[in-house]
Scaffold this motif. Sequence first.
Motif, PDB file in Angstrom:
ATOM      1  N   THR A   1      -7.218   2.256  -7.245  1.00  0.00           N
ATOM      2  CA  THR A   1      -6.984   2.519  -8.664  1.00  0.00           C
ATOM      3  C   THR A   1      -8.264   2.466  -9.490  1.00  0.00           C
ATOM      4  N   SER A   2      -9.271   1.746  -8.994  1.00  0.00           N
ATOM      5  CA  SER A   2     -10.520   1.635  -9.762  1.00  0.00           C
ATOM      6  C   SER A   2     -11.199   3.006  -9.912  1.00  0.00           C
ATOM      7  N   TYR A   3     -10.961   3.917  -8.950  1.00  0.00           N
ATOM      8  CA  TYR A   3     -11.522   5.261  -9.073  1.00  0.00           C
ATOM      9  C   TYR A   3     -11.016   5.923 -10.359  1.00  0.00           C
ATOM     10  N   LEU A   4      -9.711   5.782 -10.607  1.00  0.00           N
ATOM     11  CA  LEU A   4      -9.117   6.392 -11.798  1.00  0.00           C
ATOM     12  C   LEU A   4      -9.500   5.614 -13.052  1.00  0.00           C
ATOM     13  N   GLU A   5      -9.552   4.297 -12.916  1.00  0.00           N
ATOM     14  CA  GLU A   5      -9.829   3.439 -14.081  1.00  0.00           C
ATOM     15  C   GLU A   5     -11.145   3.818 -14.738  1.00  0.00           C
ATOM     16  N   GLU A   6     -12.179   3.994 -13.928  1.00  0.00           N
ATOM     17  CA  GLU A   6     -13.494   4.277 -14.499  1.00  0.00           C
ATOM     18  C   GLU A   6     -13.570   5.669 -15.100  1.00  0.00           C
ATOM     19  N   ILE A   7     -12.700   6.572 -14.643  1.00  0.00           N
ATOM     20  CA  ILE A   7     -12.758   7.944 -15.150  1.00  0.00           C
ATOM     21  C   ILE A   7     -11.978   8.094 -16.451  1.00  0.00           C
ATOM     22  N   ILE A   8     -10.827   7.450 -16.539  1.00  0.00           N
ATOM     23  CA  ILE A   8      -9.954   7.733 -17.683  1.00  0.00           C
ATOM     24  C   ILE A   8     -10.011   6.678 -18.778  1.00  0.00           C
ATOM     25  N   GLU A   9     -10.753   5.569 -18.574  1.00  0.00           N
ATOM     26  CA  GLU A   9     -10.806   4.581 -19.658  1.00  0.00           C
ATOM     27  C   GLU A   9     -11.671   5.102 -20.804  1.00  0.00           C
TER      28      GLU A   9
ATOM     29  N   GLU B   1       0.819  -1.210   0.000  1.00  0.00           N
ATOM     30  CA  GLU B   1       0.000   0.000   0.000  1.00  0.00           C
ATOM     31  C   GLU B   1       0.853   1.261   0.000  1.00  0.00           C
ATOM     32  N   ASN B   2       2.182   1.105   0.081  1.00  0.00           N
ATOM     33  CA  ASN B   2       3.072   2.267   0.111  1.00  0.00           C
ATOM     34  C   ASN B   2       3.566   2.597  -1.292  1.00  0.00           C
ATOM     35  N   LEU B   3       3.281   3.798  -1.741  1.00  0.00           N
ATOM     36  CA  LEU B   3       3.600   4.181  -3.124  1.00  0.00           C
ATOM     37  C   LEU B   3       5.096   4.103  -3.396  1.00  0.00           C
ATOM     38  N   ARG B   4       5.910   4.615  -2.469  1.00  0.00           N
ATOM     39  CA  ARG B   4       7.355   4.658  -2.722  1.00  0.00           C
ATOM     40  C   ARG B   4       7.972   3.255  -2.716  1.00  0.00           C
ATOM     41  N   THR B   5       7.409   2.375  -1.918  1.00  0.00           N
ATOM     42  CA  THR B   5       7.868   0.977  -1.975  1.00  0.00           C
ATOM     43  C   THR B   5       7.585   0.392  -3.354  1.00  0.00           C
ATOM     44  N   ASN B   6       6.415   0.701  -3.893  1.00  0.00           N
ATOM     45  CA  ASN B   6       6.032   0.160  -5.202  1.00  0.00           C
ATOM     46  C   ASN B   6       6.896   0.724  -6.329  1.00  0.00           C
ATOM     47  N   THR B   7       7.160   2.042  -6.287  1.00  0.00           N
ATOM     48  CA  THR B   7       8.027   2.605  -7.336  1.00  0.00           C
ATOM     49  C   THR B   7       9.442   2.029  -7.237  1.00  0.00           C
ATOM     50  N   ALA B   8       9.891   1.792  -5.979  1.00  0.00           N
ATOM     51  CA  ALA B   8      11.239   1.218  -5.806  1.00  0.00           C
ATOM     52  C   ALA B   8      11.293  -0.217  -6.341  1.00  0.00           C
ATOM     53  N   LEU B   9      10.200  -0.977  -6.179  1.00  0.00           N
ATOM     54  CA  LEU B   9      10.182  -2.354  -6.677  1.00  0.00           C
ATOM     55  C   LEU B   9      10.285  -2.386  -8.201  1.00  0.00           C
ATOM     56  N   ILE B  10       9.689  -1.396  -8.863  1.00  0.00           N
ATOM     57  CA  ILE B  10       9.819  -1.322 -10.327  1.00  0.00           C
ATOM     58  C   ILE B  10      11.216  -0.829 -10.701  1.00  0.00           C
ATOM     59  N   ARG B  11      11.691   0.194  -9.978  1.00  0.00           N
ATOM     60  CA  ARG B  11      13.029   0.736 -10.267  1.00  0.00           C
ATOM     61  C   ARG B  11      14.100  -0.333 -10.052  1.00  0.00           C
TER      62      ARG B  11
ATOM     63  N   ARG C   1       4.093  -0.030 -22.652  1.00  0.00           N
ATOM     64  CA  ARG C   1       2.883   0.432 -21.978  1.00  0.00           C
ATOM     65  C   ARG C   1       3.273   1.345 -20.815  1.00  0.00           C
ATOM     66  N   PHE C   2       2.268   1.918 -20.171  1.00  0.00           N
ATOM     67  CA  PHE C   2       2.522   2.716 -18.969  1.00  0.00           C
ATOM     68  C   PHE C   2       1.767   2.091 -17.799  1.00  0.00           C
ATOM     69  N   ALA C   3       2.185   2.459 -16.601  1.00  0.00           N
ATOM     70  CA  ALA C   3       1.526   1.961 -15.382  1.00  0.00           C
ATOM     71  C   ALA C   3       1.162   3.141 -14.497  1.00  0.00           C
ATOM     72  N   ILE C   4       0.067   2.983 -13.779  1.00  0.00           N
ATOM     73  CA  ILE C   4      -0.388   4.010 -12.841  1.00  0.00           C
ATOM     74  C   ILE C   4      -0.387   3.391 -11.449  1.00  0.00           C
ATOM     75  N   LEU C   5       0.353   4.024 -10.536  1.00  0.00           N
ATOM     76  CA  LEU C   5       0.432   3.567  -9.152  1.00  0.00           C
ATOM     77  C   LEU C   5      -0.260   4.582  -8.266  1.00  0.00           C
ATOM     78  N   VAL C   6      -1.049   4.094  -7.324  1.00  0.00           N
ATOM     79  CA  VAL C   6      -1.801   4.969  -6.419  1.00  0.00           C
ATOM     80  C   VAL C   6      -1.400   4.644  -4.987  1.00  0.00           C
ATOM     81  N   ASP C   7      -1.090   5.666  -4.220  1.00  0.00           N
ATOM     82  CA  ASP C   7      -0.734   5.462  -2.820  1.00  0.00           C
ATOM     83  C   ASP C   7      -1.927   4.864  -2.064  1.00  0.00           C
ATOM     84  N   GLY C   8      -1.664   3.810  -1.303  1.00  0.00           N
ATOM     85  CA  GLY C   8      -2.727   3.211  -0.504  1.00  0.00           C
ATOM     86  C   GLY C   8      -3.333   1.963  -1.100  1.00  0.00           C
ATOM     87  N   THR C   9      -2.863   1.527  -2.254  1.00  0.00           N
ATOM     88  CA  THR C   9      -3.395   0.304  -2.864  1.00  0.00           C
ATOM     89  C   THR C   9      -2.254  -0.498  -3.486  1.00  0.00           C
TER      90      THR C   9
END
Length: 482
Positions: free
Chosen positions: A201-209, A136-146, A236-244
Amino acid sequence: MGPIHPELARNVASLKQAFSDCSDVVFRFLRVHNRPAMVLFIDGLVDATQISEGVLQSLLDERNVDALISEVSTSSLDKTADLAEVQNLVLTGSAVLLCEGLSTGYVLNIRGGERRGVEEPATESVIRGPREGFTENLRTNTALIRFRIRSSQLKMVSFLIGRRTKTPVVLTYLEGLARPEIIEEAKRRLAAIDIDGVLETSYLEEIIEDHPSSPFPQFQYTERPDTAAGQLLEGRFAILVDGTPFALIAPATFWQLMQASEDYYERYVFTNFLRMLRFALMLLALFLPSFYIATITFHPEMLPTSLLLSIAAAREAIPFPVLVEALIMEISFEALREAGVRLPKTVGQAVSILGALVIGQAAVQAGIVSAPMVIVVAMTGIASFTMPRFNLAISIRLLRFPLMLLAGTLGLVGIVAGVYVIIHHASRLQSFGVPYLSGIAPFHSRDLKDIFIRAPRGRMKTRPVSLTGETSQRMNSETENG
């Protein structure tokens, strides 16, 4: 709120008014070099060790601010002159130091608090492959990709979305691989979001799809950093949201959603067998109930006589038409599955066992449904569980019901009409400008190496045409198998 005033008391008054009735906001007053100072942070969102030992202890030693800053070990240190920005930074987990006589605030990025550690993903387990999953931590997730893509071309663009939640969101992509127009469109759609809050992320998914009303998912979501990194390498691109722990990946195609992470870790011969089996089971999950209904209702001559007699004998005591019988079984199965998911694990297992007895042998003996229908629904349910992406499996489950109604009213003609509508709809879908059936419609022979089967890795030298253009090379052209 305006700029930071050199008089500390005025800043404190403004901030206390903004954070009134917020018991978790800590105002810690100290003296730094004989001047009043204040450290502002939210209890639970900052690293308590660094606050107490790194910041407060240094301030209690009455050193000046510069000496403090040089001693505080932070991954990021910044300054701000705006009081509203101080408020926002505190809300996102930073600590801010304000001193009497200074119109600048020191922002200490010491986010912390209790967080779940990196664990194996619960929704995408694999036999072979990394065991790390997003948290759920955004910076942990970006570090895992980096950690997996050690390149300065890996870009991470930050957004703050949500008027009240102020949720950090990161758009990540590989510069030079992703098409610039797709990335610009993603940035534009994210920047245009004006919503109260973003909790998942589903909040963003429904808005921008592109097509929110379509039953087909236009994003792939994943808990796996290796899957996200692999898709970034495809363009492709990925969208990461803090808290999920779920990352959104786009542009998505139908074929991409039929692929599992292990497809690229196992030997390609075994992968191809599983992938073809997966396509066959997807068709089974979508069409088996409707085909059974159409055959029994309108086209019994299609069945061998012995099988037809067996089914007729089994249905002799059933008072319902086969369509009603199928709907009863399918809705019961969906209800059972939903109850099993929502209930606690221990209770859920009991419900599953009880439900299996009720909709199985007991329902047959009571003359509500026939044994062949139980077999059809059970095979359909098992086939739907083989879908590697849960959002695609939901779509298949949803489309099954209108096909059953068409089969029950028009027979095979209704199924053909339903198939035409589904294919026509899917062929018109796009995900950020990329056709949903890209590779087949429009047809790109180069992309066939990773749709129904996966070619040997040495033959997969180019990325998908629709994502990266005609000249994008994944592997040196001189590289050969063996």
